[in-house]
Design an enzyme around this catalytic site. Structure first.
Site, PDB file in Angstrom:
ATOM      1  N   GLU A  52       0.827  -1.208   0.000  1.00 51.45           N
ATOM      2  CA  GLU A  52       0.000   0.000   0.000  1.00 51.45           C
ATOM      3  C   GLU A  52       0.863   1.261   0.000  1.00 51.45           C
ATOM      4  O   GLU A  52       0.498   2.266  -0.620  1.00 51.45           O
ATOM      5  CB  GLU A  52      -0.962   0.030   1.183  1.00 51.45           C
ATOM      6  CG  GLU A  52      -1.911   1.204   1.086  1.00 51.45           C
ATOM      7  CD  GLU A  52      -3.143   1.101   1.967  1.00 51.45           C
ATOM      8  OE1 GLU A  52      -3.775   2.156   2.166  1.00 51.45           O
ATOM      9  OE2 GLU A  52      -3.472   0.001   2.442  1.00 51.45           O
ATOM     10  N   THR A  53       2.006   1.212   0.643  1.00 53.22           N
ATOM     11  CA  THR A  53       2.924   2.349   0.619  1.00 53.22           C
ATOM     12  C   THR A  53       3.382   2.620  -0.809  1.00 53.22           C
ATOM     13  O   THR A  53       3.376   3.767  -1.273  1.00 53.22           O
ATOM     14  CB  THR A  53       4.131   2.091   1.538  1.00 53.22           C
ATOM     15  OG1 THR A  53       3.660   1.909   2.878  1.00 53.22           O
ATOM     16  CG2 THR A  53       5.113   3.241   1.501  1.00 53.22           C
TER      17      THR A  53
END
Length: 129
Positions: A52-53
């Site tokens: 997700e980063t």
């Protein structure tokens, strides 16, 4: 990015940016006690955080950050292989880059190019107030 990642999970888990282009973001994360689950292997949640980063940063570099923000909306992940130590590398590439949503495929591999996890993340582009 370094200033913004101070005192965050990104810094705590040792995530580093390797490549940053509008169509490809590459990040690494060490595998060790900070990213392990109790069984001594890479925690699936750490892989999802890395994925997700990468998707969020990839979206952010594709928008006008003065007017908009990129925020995770949905993520899924398939954990394909366990990992005890070393480094994993996430490569995020776009499946869709729209005005209001972006969808990224993130492949996480180890040093031997073994696929550890595959993820898809949808990011919504919101207006800043």
């Amino acid at each position: 990015m370094k200033e913004r990642s101070q005192n965050t999970a990104i810094r705590t888990l040792g995530i580093e940016i390797v490549e940053l282009t509008p169509d490809r973001v590459v990040m690494t994360m060490p595998v060790g006690p900070a990213t392990h689950q109790p069984a001594g292997i890479l925690h699936g949640g750490a892989s999802v955080l890395l994925a997700e980063t990468a998707a969020s940063i990839a979206s952010e570099i594709n928008i006008n950050k003065e007017k908009h923000a990129a925020v995770g909306l949905e993520i899924n992940a398939n954990h394909l292989k366990s990992k005890k130590d070393g480094i994993v590398t996430a490569v995020a590439t776009p499946l869709h880059k729209g005005r209001k949503t972006m969808v990224w495929e993130i492949k996480i591999s180890d040093e031997n190019n073994q696929l550890i996890c595959i993820s898809r993340c949808t990011v919504v582009i919101i207006d800043k107030k």
